[in-house]
Motif scaffolding. Structure first.
Motif, PDB file in Angstrom:
ATOM      1  N   VAL A   1      -1.011  13.953  -2.924  1.00 26.07           N
ATOM      2  CA  VAL A   1      -0.446  12.639  -3.216  1.00 26.07           C
ATOM      3  C   VAL A   1       1.036  12.810  -3.559  1.00 26.07           C
ATOM      4  O   VAL A   1       1.380  13.625  -4.432  1.00 26.07           O
ATOM      5  N   PRO A   2       1.940  12.090  -2.894  1.00 25.22           N
ATOM      6  CA  PRO A   2       3.364  12.206  -3.225  1.00 25.22           C
ATOM      7  C   PRO A   2       3.612  11.941  -4.708  1.00 25.22           C
ATOM      8  O   PRO A   2       3.119  10.952  -5.263  1.00 25.22           O
TER       9      PRO A   2
ATOM     10  N   ALA B   1       7.681  15.487   1.164  1.00 26.27           N
ATOM     11  CA  ALA B   1       7.662  15.041  -0.230  1.00 26.27           C
ATOM     12  C   ALA B   1       6.795  15.970  -1.090  1.00 26.27           C
ATOM     13  O   ALA B   1       5.703  16.370  -0.668  1.00 26.27           O
ATOM     14  N   PRO B   2       7.255  16.318  -2.278  1.00 25.88           N
ATOM     15  CA  PRO B   2       6.418  17.097  -3.198  1.00 25.88           C
ATOM     16  C   PRO B   2       5.152  16.319  -3.534  1.00 25.88           C
ATOM     17  O   PRO B   2       5.187  15.098  -3.725  1.00 25.88           O
ATOM     18  N   THR B   3       4.030  17.004  -3.575  1.00 30.60           N
ATOM     19  CA  THR B   3       2.750  16.334  -3.803  1.00 30.60           C
ATOM     20  C   THR B   3       1.975  16.975  -4.935  1.00 30.60           C
ATOM     21  O   THR B   3       2.263  18.092  -5.372  1.00 30.60           O
TER      22      THR B   3
ATOM     23  N   MET C   1      -0.033  15.872   8.725  1.00 29.35           N
ATOM     24  CA  MET C   1       0.058  14.426   8.956  1.00 29.35           C
ATOM     25  C   MET C   1       0.371  13.690   7.649  1.00 29.35           C
ATOM     26  O   MET C   1       0.290  14.270   6.564  1.00 29.35           O
ATOM     27  N   VAL C   2       0.731  12.398   7.787  1.00 33.18           N
ATOM     28  CA  VAL C   2       0.894  11.515   6.629  1.00 33.18           C
ATOM     29  C   VAL C   2      -0.052  10.336   6.845  1.00 33.18           C
ATOM     30  O   VAL C   2      -0.147   9.796   7.941  1.00 33.18           O
TER      31      VAL C   2
ATOM     32  N   THR D   1       0.838  -1.200   0.000  1.00 35.87           N
ATOM     33  CA  THR D   1       0.000   0.000   0.000  1.00 35.87           C
ATOM     34  C   THR D   1       0.873   1.251   0.000  1.00 35.87           C
ATOM     35  O   THR D   1       2.078   1.182   0.257  1.00 35.87           O
ATOM     36  N   VAL D   2       0.267   2.383  -0.279  1.00 40.64           N
ATOM     37  CA  VAL D   2       1.008   3.641  -0.367  1.00 40.64           C
ATOM     38  C   VAL D   2       0.502   4.634   0.672  1.00 40.64           C
ATOM     39  O   VAL D   2      -0.618   4.516   1.190  1.00 40.64           O
ATOM     40  N   PHE D   3       1.347   5.618   0.963  1.00 38.73           N
ATOM     41  CA  PHE D   3       0.905   6.796   1.709  1.00 38.73           C
ATOM     42  C   PHE D   3       0.296   7.729   0.667  1.00 38.73           C
ATOM     43  O   PHE D   3       0.999   8.382  -0.092  1.00 38.73           O
ATOM     44  N   HIS D   4      -1.030   7.760   0.637  1.00 39.86           N
ATOM     45  CA  HIS D   4      -1.744   8.459  -0.437  1.00 39.86           C
ATOM     46  C   HIS D   4      -2.090   9.903  -0.082  1.00 39.86           C
ATOM     47  O   HIS D   4      -2.516  10.659  -0.958  1.00 39.86           O
TER      48      HIS D   4
END
Length: 229
Positions: free
Chosen positions: A215-216, A203-205, A82-83, A72-75
Motif C-alpha cells: 500500500v503506498p 512509490a514507497p509502500t 503492476m498498480v 478511490t485509491v491505488f491500494h
C-alpha cells in the motif's frame, strides 16, 4: 479546365474510396473510448477497446459514468509488476459493486487484443475467473504469466503444452474450464501519462488498512475518472 469522361470517373472513384476510408477511420476512433484519470500523482489517459472485450469495456465505462472511481485509491502497488485500484476509498472501505462481468480474456486475445504487456489495462479478480467487478490494474512490466491461454482446436485436444508439460488427447472442457488457463482480461492501454504511472509504481509502500503490504505510504487518490469520448 475540362476533364475527360475517364478522368471524371477516376476522380469519382477516388472520392468514394476516400469517403469509405474516412468512415472506417471514424468507426475505428469511435470504437476506442478514452478515460482521463486525475490523480494526486498526476493525470493519465487510457484507451479501451469494445471491439476486443465488449462486456468488460461496457462494465468499466459504466463505473466511470457512475463516478465509482472518484475518491478511490491505488491500494496495491508493486514495482516491476503492476498498480491496482478502483475498489477502496481513502479510508480503505470497500465500495459496493455491481454483479461480476464475464471473463473475456481468451476472446479478446483471439481478436488480436493486447497481452499483459507494459502499459496495458486489465481487470483484477479473485481466483474465480468470472469474478471481476470494478478493480483494474495497469501492467508496469511484461507479465506473460498473466496472459490467457488459447486452447487448440479439437475435442479431445490432440496435444497441448503448458509450463513445459505436454498433455495429449485431453478433454476440451477440461482445458477450457481450468482456472489457471484463464489469465487476466486486457481491455485497454495507457495512451498518455505513462510517466505518472511509472512514478506511482515507484512509490514507497507498506501496510495500510486491511492490507499487510504493497500500500503506498502516501495515498495515491483518484480525484476523478472522466470519459473523454
Amino acid at each position: 479546365m475540362t476533364l475527360s469522361k475517364h478522368t471524371r470517373r477516376a476522380c469519382l472513384a477516388l472520392a468514394a474510396l476516400s469517403l469509405v476510408a474516412g468512415q472506417a477511420w471514424s468507426q475505428t476512433t469511435a470504437a476506442a473510448p478514452r478515460v482521463k484519470f486525475a490523480t494526486t500523482a498526476g493525470d493519465f489517459v487510457v484507451e479501451v477497446y469494445p471491439d476486443k472485450a465488449p462486456k468488460t469495456v461496457e462494465n468499466f465505462l459504466q463505473y466511470v459514468q457512475d463516478k465509482h472511481y472518484d475518491g478511490t485509491v491505488f491500494h496495491r502497488v508493486i514495482n516491476n509488476f503492476m498498480v491496482q485500484g478502483g475498489g477502496y476509498d481513502a479510508a480503505f472501505a470497500e465500495k459496493k459493486t455491481r454483479a461480476p462481468v464475464l471473463h473475456e480474456g481468451r476472446e479478446a486475445l483471439a481478436k488480436g487484443g493486447d497481452k499483459n504487456i507494459v502499459g496495458t489495462l486489465a481487470m483484477a479478480r479473485t481466483s474465480e475467473p468470472n469474478s471481476a467487478s470494478s478493480q483494474f490494474f495497469i501492467n508496469v512490466k511484461d507479465n506473460d504469466f498473466l496472459n490467457p491461454t488459447l486452447i487448440p482446436p479439437g475435442d479431445p485436444v490432440p496435444k497441448f503444452e503448458y509450463q513445459g508439460r505436454v498433455y495429449e488427447n485431453t478433454s476440451r472442457a477440461q482445458l477450457v474450464n481450468a482456472p489457471q488457463l484463464f489469465g487476466y482480461t486486457v481491455f485497454g492501454k495507457v495512451v498518455s501519462g505513462m510517466d505518472v504511472v511509472n512514478k506511482m509504481k515507484a512509490a514507497p509502500t507498506g501496510a495500510g488498512g486491511p492490507f499487510p503490504g504493497d500500500v503506498p505510504k502516501t495515498p495515491i487518490l483518484i480525484n476523478s475518472a472522466t470519459l473523454l469520448k
